[in-house]
Design an enzyme around this catalytic site. Structure first.
Site, PDB file in Angstrom:
ATOM      1  N   PRO A 120      -3.791  -8.211  -2.886  1.00  0.00           N
ATOM      2  CG  PRO A 120      -2.471  -8.452  -4.796  1.00  0.00           C
ATOM      3  CD  PRO A 120      -3.803  -7.964  -4.335  1.00  0.00           C
TER       4      PRO A 120
ATOM      5  CG  MET B  10       4.506  -8.838  -0.908  1.00  0.00           C
ATOM      6  SD  MET B  10       4.496 -10.550  -1.466  1.00  0.00           S
ATOM      7  CE  MET B  10       6.021 -11.143  -0.737  1.00  0.00           C
TER       8      MET B  10
ATOM      9  CB  CYS C  90       5.164  -4.806  -6.170  1.00  0.00           C
ATOM     10  SG  CYS C  90       6.151  -4.817  -4.648  1.00  0.00           S
TER      11      CYS C  90
ATOM     12  CE  LYS D 296      -3.476  -4.220  -6.437  1.00  0.00           C
ATOM     13  NZ  LYS D 296      -2.458  -3.178  -6.209  1.00  0.00           N
TER      14      LYS D 296
ATOM     15  CG  ASN E  85      -5.505  -1.113  -4.706  1.00  0.00           C
ATOM     16  OD1 ASN E  85      -4.302  -1.219  -4.906  1.00  0.00           O
ATOM     17  ND2 ASN E  85      -6.019  -1.284  -3.511  1.00  0.00           N
ATOM     18  N   GLY E  86      -6.589   1.708  -3.708  1.00  0.00           N
ATOM     19  CA  GLY E  86      -5.797   2.775  -3.137  1.00  0.00           C
ATOM     20  C   GLY E  86      -6.576   3.699  -2.230  1.00  0.00           C
TER      21      GLY E  86
ATOM     22  NE  ARG F  89      -1.792   1.005   3.264  1.00  0.00           N
ATOM     23  CZ  ARG F  89      -1.517   2.304   3.356  1.00  0.00           C
ATOM     24  NH1 ARG F  89      -0.823   2.746   4.389  1.00  0.00           N
ATOM     25  NH2 ARG F  89      -1.925   3.148   2.440  1.00  0.00           N
TER      26      ARG F  89
END
Length: 326
Positions: A15, A17, A98, A137, A209-210, A232
């Site tokens: 996800p 933004m 986040c 997450k 993730n990352g 990304r």
């Protein structure tokens, strides 16, 4: 019972933004039939008090599709989760990762890693409200809460609350002194901590993730954990999704042109609804990343999509052959 088979979470798109809106997700689905897609974070307050149709709108072609929620009120999150399930989402994901100031001021996102008991209450309330999987997450840590034992304790609380799937951004979040952008790059990634989590909690579906940007990296991670969540890289180089699917499942690799032409009915339908081309085309800009003519493709769309009357003809123009550019 919710379907939390590890194979369902093997490839995910995070996800993000302002990026993973419904137009972006439709495009990503054309590149990968199997990737699990996630919405931008929607706050539980906005969903409970606002325009549910606008916030939850999506295409049936986007599935498997998860709704990510942000919030810290168990009752409010439970109601928001109900709306998500009623709208047809396959999973409800709680954002505990986040780091933005706006999210912190609302007492949700990464700051909740300091309150695992509250997160557990939120998860339990959501699980009691819906039949679809409720997942979380998170980060590997937050601020000075930087020992593996803290992540271990958080995970134990999640398991007690019934969580079966945990997506872990392998970077600690600094809530003060760093911008959200800096939090994506500082401090360094610690994949080994996520690997250890999987070893010590084998019953948990762990998605990492990352900083994952290549097919080879995806394969390396999948040797240690159940799933990989791309961020990304999947947005700036979306064709990576097609390459991953081809590599993991032996699927024929579609051409970029074919993928884009499959967008045509969707684009034309959206234009007919009054959607401006620029809201869709901005997600397509990275499709030819690294290819000859990529810069000209981006420039043609960027310069023309905002003009009155811009339509599919602009996309066709951008797809026309270009000489190689640096």
């Amino acid at each position: 019972m919710p379907n939390c088979e590890p194979t369902a979470f093997r490839i995910c798109v995070a996800p993000m933004m302002d990026w993973t809106d419904r137009h972006c997700r439709y495009f990503h689905r054309l590149l990968s039939s199997r990737a699990r897609l996630y919405t931008e974070m929607v706050t539980s307050a906005a969903l409970v008090r606002g325009n549910q149709f606008r916030l939850l709108e999506h295409s049936q072609q986007e599935h498997p599709l998860a709704l990510q929620l942000g919030g810290s009120d168990p009752a409010e999150l439970a109601q928001a989760a109900r709306y998500g399930e009623q709208a047809g989402y396959d999973e409800i994901n709680l954002n505990v990762g986040c780091p933005s100031d706006r999210v912190q001021s609302g007492r949700f996102g990464a700051c909740l890693m300091r309150e695992p008991a509250l997160v557990g209450d939120c998860v339990k309330a959501m699980r009691d409200a819906v039949a679809v999987p409720v997942t979380v997450k998170c980060r590997i840590g937050v601020d000075d809460q930087d020992e593996y034992v803290d992540l271990q304790h958080f995970t134990e609380r999640m398991l007690d609350a019934g969580v079966e799937v945990l997506a872990v951004h392998a970077r600690k979040a600094w809530l003060q002194g760093l911008s959200p952008k800096e939090n994506r790059e500082i401090p360094p990634l610690d994949y080994q901590r996520v690997y250890r989590l999987k070893r010590e909690f084998p019953q948990l579906v762990v998605v990492i993730n990352g900083g994952i940007t290549t097919v080879d990296q995806v394969r390396e991670h999948l040797a240690q954990v159940d799933g990989v969540m791309l961020g990304r890289a999947a947005y700036h180089d979306p064709y990576l999704l097609a390459r991953i699917e081809s590599d993991l499942y032996g699927e024929a690799l579609p051409s970029r042109d074919d993928v884009l032409r499959h967008m045509r009915p969707y684009v034309q339908a959206e234009l007919g609804r009054g959607t401006a081309l620029k809201h869709i085309s901005r997600h397509l800009l990275g499709l030819y990343q690294g290819e000859p003519g990529a810069r000209a493709f981006r420039r043609t769309i960027s310069e023309g999509a905002h003009l009155p009357g811009a339509g599919w003809a602009l996309i066709e123009q951008a797809m026309a052959p270009y000489p190689a550019v640096a």
